[in-house]
Design an enzyme around this catalytic site. Structure first.
Site, mmCIF file in Angstrom:
data_model
loop_
_atom_site.group_PDB
_atom_site.id
_atom_site.type_symbol
_atom_site.label_atom_id
_atom_site.label_comp_id
_atom_site.label_asym_id
_atom_site.label_seq_id
_atom_site.Cartn_x
_atom_site.Cartn_y
_atom_site.Cartn_z
ATOM 1 N N ASP A 340 -3.731 6.385 -5.480
ATOM 2 C CA ASP A 340 -2.278 6.630 -5.525
ATOM 3 C C ASP A 340 -1.740 6.435 -6.933
ATOM 4 O O ASP A 340 -0.717 5.792 -7.134
ATOM 5 C CB ASP A 340 -1.546 5.641 -4.598
ATOM 6 C CG ASP A 340 -2.170 5.582 -3.232
ATOM 7 O OD1 ASP A 340 -2.456 6.650 -2.696
ATOM 8 O OD2 ASP A 340 -2.363 4.479 -2.705
ATOM 9 N N SER A 365 2.249 6.086 -11.183
ATOM 10 C CA SER A 365 2.101 5.409 -9.899
ATOM 11 C C SER A 365 2.789 6.274 -8.861
ATOM 12 O O SER A 365 3.983 6.532 -8.971
ATOM 13 C CB SER A 365 2.746 4.020 -9.934
ATOM 14 O OG SER A 365 2.810 3.512 -8.624
ATOM 15 N N ARG A 366 2.014 6.714 -7.872
ATOM 16 C CA ARG A 366 2.610 7.625 -6.894
ATOM 17 C C ARG A 366 3.470 6.893 -5.876
ATOM 18 O O ARG A 366 4.030 7.501 -4.984
ATOM 19 C CB ARG A 366 1.505 8.416 -6.187
ATOM 20 C CG ARG A 366 0.767 9.342 -7.122
ATOM 21 C CD ARG A 366 -0.119 10.295 -6.352
ATOM 22 N NE ARG A 366 -1.524 10.214 -6.740
ATOM 23 C CZ ARG A 366 -2.040 10.805 -7.800
ATOM 24 N NH1 ARG A 366 -1.293 11.501 -8.600
ATOM 25 N NH2 ARG A 366 -3.331 10.693 -8.067
ATOM 26 N N VAL A 367 3.561 5.580 -5.989
ATOM 27 C CA VAL A 367 4.443 4.813 -5.096
ATOM 28 C C VAL A 367 5.782 4.589 -5.793
ATOM 29 O O VAL A 367 6.832 4.540 -5.177
ATOM 30 C CB VAL A 367 3.771 3.482 -4.700
ATOM 31 C CG1 VAL A 367 4.710 2.612 -3.902
ATOM 32 C CG2 VAL A 367 2.525 3.767 -3.885
#
Length: 506
Positions: A340, A365-367
Site C-alpha cells: 500500500d 502512502s496509499r492510505v
C-alpha cells in the site's frame, strides 16, 4: 495326544486375519534416493501433502515441495549434512508450525523458532502454522490508526497506519535498516510488539541490530528472527513466514504488531535457489513463475481486523534492495504492486547528507491522511506540495536564471523544510514535537533564519516549550487536533521563542 479340532483352528485363523490390518504400522515411510545442496529426493510417501512436514533421521525435518509420480522433492531444514542416501523418512501429517506467544518476546530465534541467544529454552505451548490463509475482506476494517515511526518525514508525508503494508526500497547503504530500528525504538512505552526478520544478512550485522535494540531497551517488546547468510536457503525461505506467524498470534488476540522483513530481495534469491535445485522451470531473471505469489501470500497476512475479530492489527514493512536505484526491476515492481505504498530512499540524497534520504517525489502512502492524527494532517497538508515544488524549482534554478520574488520565496522555504526534516539516527520524535516544528516551518517562522540554524532552532524550541509551555504537548497528545485556541497558543509560544533565539544570534 490332544485332538486337533478344525473349528478351533478356523476361528484362530479368522481372528489373526481380522487383526492383521491393525497390526501394520500405518505411519507411511519412504527412503532417500539422493541428497545434496539442502534438497532430498525421496522414494515412497505416496500420500504426502504439498507443504507437509516430513521427519528425517538425526532430528532433521524437511518440507515436501515437489510431488512427482515416482518421487518427492523435499527441502531440508537445519543441519542436513548427516542425511545419507537410503535413510528412512516418515510422514508427520501436519503442516509446519512454529512456537508463538508471550515467551517469544525479547528473544532471538532462528527460522524454526528455536532460541539462538543462549538464554535457555522458550517455554510456550502455543504453535501457529507457518503458512496460513490471509483474513478475508469481511474480517478486516479500513486502516485508520497511525503507527508512529518517530521519523518526521514519514509521519508527516508518507504516514503508515496499523494494518498497512508499506515497502521500504533503496540501494544498499541508504539507511533502510536504520529506519526500521528507529521505528522499533519509537514503539517504547506503547502497545505494539515488533518482529524483526533478518533474511540473508551477516551474523555480525544481526548481532549489531540486537545490541542496538538492547541498548535502547527495545528488546522488551521485540522478537528477532534470524536466518543469516550462513544458514541454508530453505531456512531463509521460511523465515519471513515464521515471523509473520508470530505476529499473527498478537493480531488474533486483539493486540498490535509490526513485522519488518529485511529484506525480501534475499528472500526471493533463496527461493530461486531452492526452485532451481528442485528442477522447477525458470522464468524472468531465472526466478520461478510463482515468485509473485511467494511475496503476496506473505504480505496479504498483514491486516487490521474488525471489532468482531478483536480489532487487532499486523503491519508489514517489507524491505527491497535495488541495484543502482532501478525500481523497475522484476522483484521491486512485484512488491510495489502488492504493498500500500513505498518509501524510496535515494543514494544521492544520502550522500548529500539529507538523512533519512527519502525521495518525496517517488514515495507514496496509499492510505494517506487516514493514518495520521488530525493535528498532523492540519500542519503537514501543504508540506508535501511545498517540497515537490521546491524540487522542481531547485532543478530549474541551477541554470542560474533570474527568479521572481515568489520563486525565490519558494526556494527559500524549501531549503528550510528540507533542513527541518533531517533527523539523527536513533532519535525518533514523539508526534507532538513533530507537529510543533512542522507548524513552524509551514507557517513561515523559519523563512528569515539562516538554513544552518534551523536544526538548532528545533532543539531549542522543544526545550523552551518543555520549560515554559508544557501544557501544549499535553493538549496535542490528548486532543490530537489543533483547534483555534491551541493553534494560537502554539503560534504565540513559537513567536516568543523566536524573538529570544534571534536576539541571541545578534
Amino acid at each position: 495326544m490332544a485332538q486337533i479340532r478344525a473349528d478351533e483352528i478356523t476361528s484362530l485363523l479368522r481372528q489373526e486375519i481380522e487383526n492383521y490390518e491393525r497390526a501394520i504400522d500405518v505411519s507411511e515411510t519412504g527412503s532417500v534416493i539422493s541428497v545434496g545442496d539442502g534438497i532430498a529426493r525421496i522414494h515412497g510417501l505416496e500420500k504426502v501433502m504439498a507443504g507437509e512436514l516430513i521427519q528425517f533421521p538425526h532430528d532433521v525435518s524437511g518440507i515436501a515441495m515437489n510431488l512427482e509420480e515416482d518421487q518427492v522433492g523435499a527441502v531440508l531444514l537445519g543441519e542436513y549434512t548427516h542425511i545419507r542416501e537410503g535413510d528412512e523418512v516418515r510422514r508427520t501429517s501436519r503442516i509446519m508450525s512454529v512456537p508463538v506467544g508471550e515467551a517469544m518476546v525479547g528473544r532471538v530465534v532462528n527460522a524454526l523458532g528455536e532460541p539462538i541467544d543462549g538464554k535457555g529454552p522458550i517455554h510456550t505451548t502455543t504453535f501457529n502454522p507457518v503458512e496460513r490463509l490471509a483474513p478475508g475482506v469481511v474480517d478486516r476494517q479500513p486502516v485508520k490508526e497511525p503507527l508512529q515511526t518517530g521519523i518526521k518525514a514519514i509521519d508527516a508525508m508518507i504516514p503508515i497506519g496499523r494494518g498497512q503494508r508499506e515497502l521500504v526500497i533503496g540501494d544498499r547503504q541508504t539507511g533502510k535498516t536504520a529506519l526500521a530500528l528507529d521505528t522499533i525504538i519509537n514503539q517504547k512505552g506503547g502497545d505494539v510488539i515488533c518482529i524483526y526478520v533478518a533474511i540473508g544478512q551477516k551474523r555480525s550485522t544481526v548481532a549489531q541490530v540486537v545490541r542496538t535494540l538492547e541498548d535502547f531497551g527495545a528488546m522488551e517488546y521485540s522478537i528477532v528472527v534470524a536466518a543469516t547468510a550462513s544458514d541454508p536457503a530453505p531456512m531463509q525461505y521460511i523465515a519471513p513466514y515464521c515471523g509473520c506467524a508470530m505476529g499473527e498470534y498478537f493480531r488474533d488476540s486483539g493486540r498490535h504488531a509490526v513485522c519488518i522483513y529485511d529484506d525480501l530481495s534475499k528472500h526471493a534469491a533463496a527461493y530461486r535457489e531452492i526452485s532451481l535445485l528442485l528442477r522447477r522451470p525458470p522464468g524472468r531473471e531465472a526466478f520461478p513463475g510463482d515468485v509473485f505469489f511467494l511475496h503476496s501470500r506473505l504480505l496479504e497476512r498483514a491486516a487490521k481486523l474488525n471489532k468482531e475479530n478483536g480489532g487487532g492489527s499486523l503491519t508489514a514493512l517489507p524491505f527491497i534492495e535495488t541495484q543502482a536505484g532501478d525500481i523497475s526491476a522484476y522483484i521491486p515492481t512485484n512488491v510495489i504492486s502488492i504493498t500500500d505504498g513505498q518509501i524510496y530512499l535515494q543514494t544521492d540524497l544520502f550522500n548529500s547528507n539529507i538523512r533519512p534520504a527519502i525521495d518525496v517525489g517517488l514515495s507514496v502512502s496509499r492510505v494517506g491522511g487516514n493514518a495520521q492524527i488530525k493535528a498532523m494532517r492540519q500542519v503537514a497538508g501543504t508540506l508535501r506540495l511545498d517540497l515537490a515544488q521546491y524540487r522542481n524549482l531547485a532543478a530549474f534554478a541551477q541554470f542560474g536564471s533570474d527568479l521572481d520574488k515568489a520563486s525565490q520565496a519558494q526556494l527559500n522555504r524549501g531549503r528550510r523544510l528540507v533542513e527541518v526534516l533531517k533527523q539523527g539516527q536513533y532519535q525518533p520524535l514523539p508526534v507532538e514535537r513533530q507537529v510543533a516544528i512542522i507548524f513552524a516551518g509551514t507557517a513561515g517562522f523559519l523563512d528569515d533564519l539562516p538554513v544552518e540554524r534551523c536544526r538548532r532552532f528545533e532543539q531549542d524550541l522543544n526545550a523552551f516549550i518543555d520549560n515554559a509551555h508544557p501544557s501544549i504537548w499535553e493538549q496535542i497528545r490528548e486532543k490530537k487536533a489543533l483547534d483555534d485556541t491551541l493553534r494560537n497558543e502554539l503560534q504565540s509560544a513559537i513567536k516568543e521563542f523566536k524573538a529570544r533565539f534571534t536576539s541571541e544570534d545578534k
